[in-house]
Design an enzyme around this catalytic site. Structure first.
Site, PDB file in Angstrom:
ATOM      1  N   LYS A   1       0.836  -1.214   0.000  1.00 16.67           N
ATOM      2  CA  LYS A   1       0.000   0.000   0.000  1.00 16.67           C
ATOM      3  C   LYS A   1       0.870   1.264   0.000  1.00 16.67           C
ATOM      4  O   LYS A   1       0.640   2.210  -0.752  1.00 16.67           O
ATOM      5  CB  LYS A   1      -0.914  -0.015   1.227  1.00 16.67           C
ATOM      6  CG  LYS A   1      -1.697   1.266   1.448  1.00 16.67           C
ATOM      7  CD  LYS A   1      -2.746   1.483   0.390  1.00 16.67           C
ATOM      8  CE  LYS A   1      -3.371   2.855   0.506  1.00 16.67           C
ATOM      9  NZ  LYS A   1      -4.306   3.138  -0.577  1.00 16.67           N
TER      10      LYS A   1
ATOM     11  N   CYS B   1      -3.825  10.640   0.900  1.00 17.07           N
ATOM     12  CA  CYS B   1      -3.091   9.380   0.689  1.00 17.07           C
ATOM     13  C   CYS B   1      -1.676   9.630   0.161  1.00 17.07           C
ATOM     14  O   CYS B   1      -0.702   9.408   0.869  1.00 17.07           O
ATOM     15  CB  CYS B   1      -3.853   8.481  -0.291  1.00 17.07           C
ATOM     16  SG  CYS B   1      -5.343   7.794   0.417  1.00 17.07           S
TER      17      CYS B   1
HETATM   18  N1  LIG Z   1     -10.663   7.445   2.089  1.00 15.97           N
HETATM   19  C1  LIG Z   1      -9.945   6.834   1.165  1.00 15.97           C
HETATM   20  O1  LIG Z   1     -10.103   7.081  -0.029  1.00 15.97           O
HETATM   21  C2  LIG Z   1      -8.913   5.807   1.557  1.00 15.97           C
HETATM   22  C3  LIG Z   1      -8.336   5.017   0.551  1.00 15.97           C
HETATM   23  C4  LIG Z   1      -7.420   4.035   0.915  1.00 15.97           C
HETATM   24  C5  LIG Z   1      -7.074   3.866   2.263  1.00 15.97           C
HETATM   25  N2  LIG Z   1      -7.637   4.667   3.213  1.00 15.97           N
HETATM   26  C6  LIG Z   1      -7.252   4.442   4.609  1.00 15.97           C
HETATM   27  O2  LIG Z   1      -8.355   3.858   5.300  1.00 15.97           O
HETATM   28  C7  LIG Z   1      -8.359   4.298   6.663  1.00 15.97           C
HETATM   29  C8  LIG Z   1      -9.702   4.920   6.997  1.00 15.97           C
HETATM   30  O3  LIG Z   1      -9.845   6.065   6.160  1.00 15.97           O
HETATM   31  P1  LIG Z   1     -11.243   6.810   5.998  1.00 15.97           P
HETATM   32  O4  LIG Z   1     -11.061   7.754   4.864  1.00 15.97           O
HETATM   33  O5  LIG Z   1     -12.360   5.817   5.962  1.00 15.97           O
HETATM   34  O6  LIG Z   1     -11.307   7.602   7.374  1.00 15.97           O
HETATM   35  P2  LIG Z   1     -12.563   8.394   7.975  1.00 15.97           P
HETATM   36  O7  LIG Z   1     -12.004   9.421   8.866  1.00 15.97           O
HETATM   37  O8  LIG Z   1     -13.502   8.754   6.884  1.00 15.97           O
HETATM   38  O9  LIG Z   1     -13.310   7.265   8.860  1.00 15.97           O
HETATM   39  C9  LIG Z   1     -12.782   6.700  10.006  1.00 15.97           C
HETATM   40  C10 LIG Z   1     -13.919   6.445  10.988  1.00 15.97           C
HETATM   41  O10 LIG Z   1     -13.404   5.736  12.105  1.00 15.97           O
HETATM   42  C11 LIG Z   1     -14.063   6.199  13.283  1.00 15.97           C
HETATM   43  N3  LIG Z   1     -13.249   5.814  14.435  1.00 15.97           N
HETATM   44  C12 LIG Z   1     -12.080   6.365  14.870  1.00 15.97           C
HETATM   45  N4  LIG Z   1     -11.627   5.667  15.930  1.00 15.97           N
HETATM   46  C13 LIG Z   1     -12.504   4.662  16.156  1.00 15.97           C
HETATM   47  C14 LIG Z   1     -12.565   3.601  17.104  1.00 15.97           C
HETATM   48  N5  LIG Z   1     -11.625   3.444  18.040  1.00 15.97           N
HETATM   49  N6  LIG Z   1     -13.624   2.753  17.066  1.00 15.97           N
HETATM   50  C15 LIG Z   1     -14.588   2.910  16.134  1.00 15.97           C
HETATM   51  N7  LIG Z   1     -14.592   3.898  15.202  1.00 15.97           N
HETATM   52  C16 LIG Z   1     -13.549   4.743  15.213  1.00 15.97           C
HETATM   53  C17 LIG Z   1     -14.171   7.686  13.046  1.00 15.97           C
HETATM   54  O11 LIG Z   1     -15.161   8.268  13.880  1.00 15.97           O
HETATM   55  C18 LIG Z   1     -14.531   7.735  11.563  1.00 15.97           C
HETATM   56  O12 LIG Z   1     -15.932   7.710  11.369  1.00 15.97           O
HETATM   57  C19 LIG Z   1      -7.175   5.249   6.803  1.00 15.97           C
HETATM   58  O13 LIG Z   1      -6.059   4.543   7.255  1.00 15.97           O
HETATM   59  C20 LIG Z   1      -6.936   5.706   5.370  1.00 15.97           C
HETATM   60  O14 LIG Z   1      -5.607   6.121   5.163  1.00 15.97           O
HETATM   61  C21 LIG Z   1      -8.563   5.616   2.892  1.00 15.97           C
END
Ligand SMILES: NC(=O)c1ccc[n+]([C@@H]2O[C@H](COP(=O)([O-])OP(=O)(O)OC[C@H]3O[C@@H](n4cnc5c(N)ncnc54)[C@H](O)[C@@H]3O)[C@@H](O)[C@H]2O)c1
Length: 427
Positions: free
Chosen positions: A214, A268
């Site tokens: 990744k 990212c």
């Molecule tokens: N958004 C993208 O396009 C994308 C693409 C690839 C990878 N990622 C990776 O995926 C991961 C998540 O990204 P995202 O964009 O979905 O983030 P986001 O901020 O949209 O969502 C994360 C969610 O997790 C919740 N949360 C935080 N701590 C928590 C806990 N202890 N228990 C339960 N819920 C909890 C938050 O309230 C939030 O709603 C990150 O590591 C990101 O780098 C994201």
């Protein structure tokens, strides 16, 4: 492996579409989410993010009782962790969200469970997660990297997400997945889970390799964009048109140079390479340099704009500098979206403002309707509306000078932006 209940930890941009998709395949899914408002929205069959097709899917799976959201941790057979992994001010990774997620589910784990980390993470995070859980649940056995003997109670794997926002529901199904187990048995268990809803290839490997896959995907984009950005600097120095240069060089059958821009932004590509740099600083010279090249591009754009401003003032000696109308075309971090996170265009605007605190700047962003949530510097004596004006493309075209910062379709389709007073750093 039992699959009676799937728990998705974190219902954000990744977790909510994943939860809805799995529920749409007829499995029972619970979203474990710390934000009560998000739980309420999801349980009402609504969504809190913008993603095509997701609203209908969530509505259906909530109505059919396949998906529900809760702040109270409960037992499940599979836990998929999709919580944020930002970096700290010194660029080291902030794993506190993953740790909190592990601590919250540790108490409900039972023999036979599978835990998959999907958050983008530094190499070895999945091993660390296993060690955190083992230290809390001494009554269960957890896998240890390199030790394959003996029975393990809880399987642990890493599977990164590579979906493109705007096309998430299709890519969740169609993309190939790299599935890394702390042990081969963990990888196999995770593969059986993904095969329930993924049509792409599910390729197994070690957790460390999957973590690095990744990071390397995004570092590769960053390095290639940095090369194009550096070419734009060298071309500027020699008064060469960088677009023509790249288009001619790309006629070579084995050369494929990307396009330069105002920098690199978003959550990212501009973030993940730092996870590699901070964990192996002496081994990541090129990756670090690429980050620095891309992060410094907004400064170069500001210098080009200042040169334009000087020529304009020389040609119009009666004009007061603070009355020059300067337009910035685009604020998002990439074309045709409204996402302003880590946007290099905003960095350009901020840097220019710091150097020219009294000029009112005209901002054209067709995907944003108001500036109230955007952090723009104003100093103590001003408010946002005094120094910045969100204006229409039509108005912006009558500015004295301007700079095109994002290749939105609206801009590419506007021939008047080819006029001499506008600098184009994006196409
Ligand atoms: N958004 C993208 O396009 C994308 C693409 C690839 C990878 N990622 C990776 O995926 C991961 C998540 O990204 P995202 O964009 O979905 O983030 P986001 O901020 O949209 O969502 C994360 C969610 O997790 C919740 N949360 C935080 N701590 C928590 C806990 N202890 N228990 C339960 N819920 C909890 C938050 O309230 C939030 O709603 C990150 O590591 C990101 O780098 C994201």
């Amino acid at each position: 492996m039992k699959l009676n209940e799937i728990a998705i930890v974190g219902l954000g941009y990744i977790g909510l579409p994943t939860a809805a998709l799995i529920a749409s395949k007829g499995l029972d899914v619970v979203g474990l989410e710390i934000n009560e408002d998000i739980c309420k929205i999801v349980n009402a069959g609504d969504i809190h993010i913008v993603e095509p097709g997701l609203a209908d899917m969530v509505k259906q799976v909530v109505a059919s009782k396949r998906l529900r959201a809760t702040t109270v941790v409960e037992q499940a057979d599979v836990f998929v962790i999709a919580v944020p992994t930002p970096h700290k001010a010194n660029y080291s990774p902030d794993l506190s969200y993953i740790r909190a997620a592990c601590e919250s589910i540790a108490g409900v784990l039972k023999k036979g469970d599978l835990i998959i980390l999907e958050s983008t993470s530094p190499v070895t995070t999945t091993d660390t997660m296993s060690a955190w859980l083992a230290s809390i649940r001494k009554d269960l056995s957890f896998p240890i990297e390199g030790q394959y003997e003996g029975e393990i109670d809880v399987n642990i794997a890493y599977c990164p997400e590579r979906v493109l926002p705007g096309n998430v529901l299709e890519e969740l199904v169609k993309n190939d997945r790299s599935i890394g187990g702390v042990t081969p048995a963990c990888a196999e268990a995770a593969r059986s889970f993904y095969q329930l809803f993924v049509e792409g290839d599910c390729v197994t490997t070690t957790a460390r390799t999957a973590e690095m896959v990744k990071l390397v995907e995004n570092a590769s984009r960053d390095v290639n964009i940095a090369f194009a950005n550096e070419l734009s600097l060298i071309s500027g120095h020699f008064s060469i048109d960088v677009r023509e240069l790249i288009s001619l060089a790309n006629r070579h059958p084995r050369v494929n140079i990307l396009q330069p821009g105002a920098g690199v932004g978003g959550h990212c590509i501009a973030v993940d390479p730092w996870f590699l740099v901070s964990s192996a600083p002496s081994l990541t010279k090129m990756i670090r340099t690429a980050r620095e090249v891309n992060d410094s591009k907004p400064e170069w754009v500001v210098v080009q704009l200042e040169k334009k401003l000087s020529s304009y003032l020389l040609a119009n000696p009666s004009k007061n500098m603070n009355a020059v109308r300067i337009a910035f075309f685009g604020m998002a971090f990439k074309p045709n979206i409204d996402d302003l996170r880590n946007s290099p265009a905003i960095e350009v605007i901020k840097l220019f403002r710091e150097k020219h605190p009294n000029i009112k700047l005209e901002l054209i962003e067709p995907n944003v309707t108001d500036l109230s949530g955007v952090a723009l510097p104003c100093g103590e004596d001003h408010d946002v509306s005094e120094l910045y004006q969100l204006t229409s493309l039509e108005e912006g075209l009558s500015a004295d000078i301007g700079v095109i910062l994002v290749a939105h379709d609206e801009f590419k389709n506007e021939p008047a932006l080819n006029a001499h007073q506008f600098i184009n750093v994006v196409w």
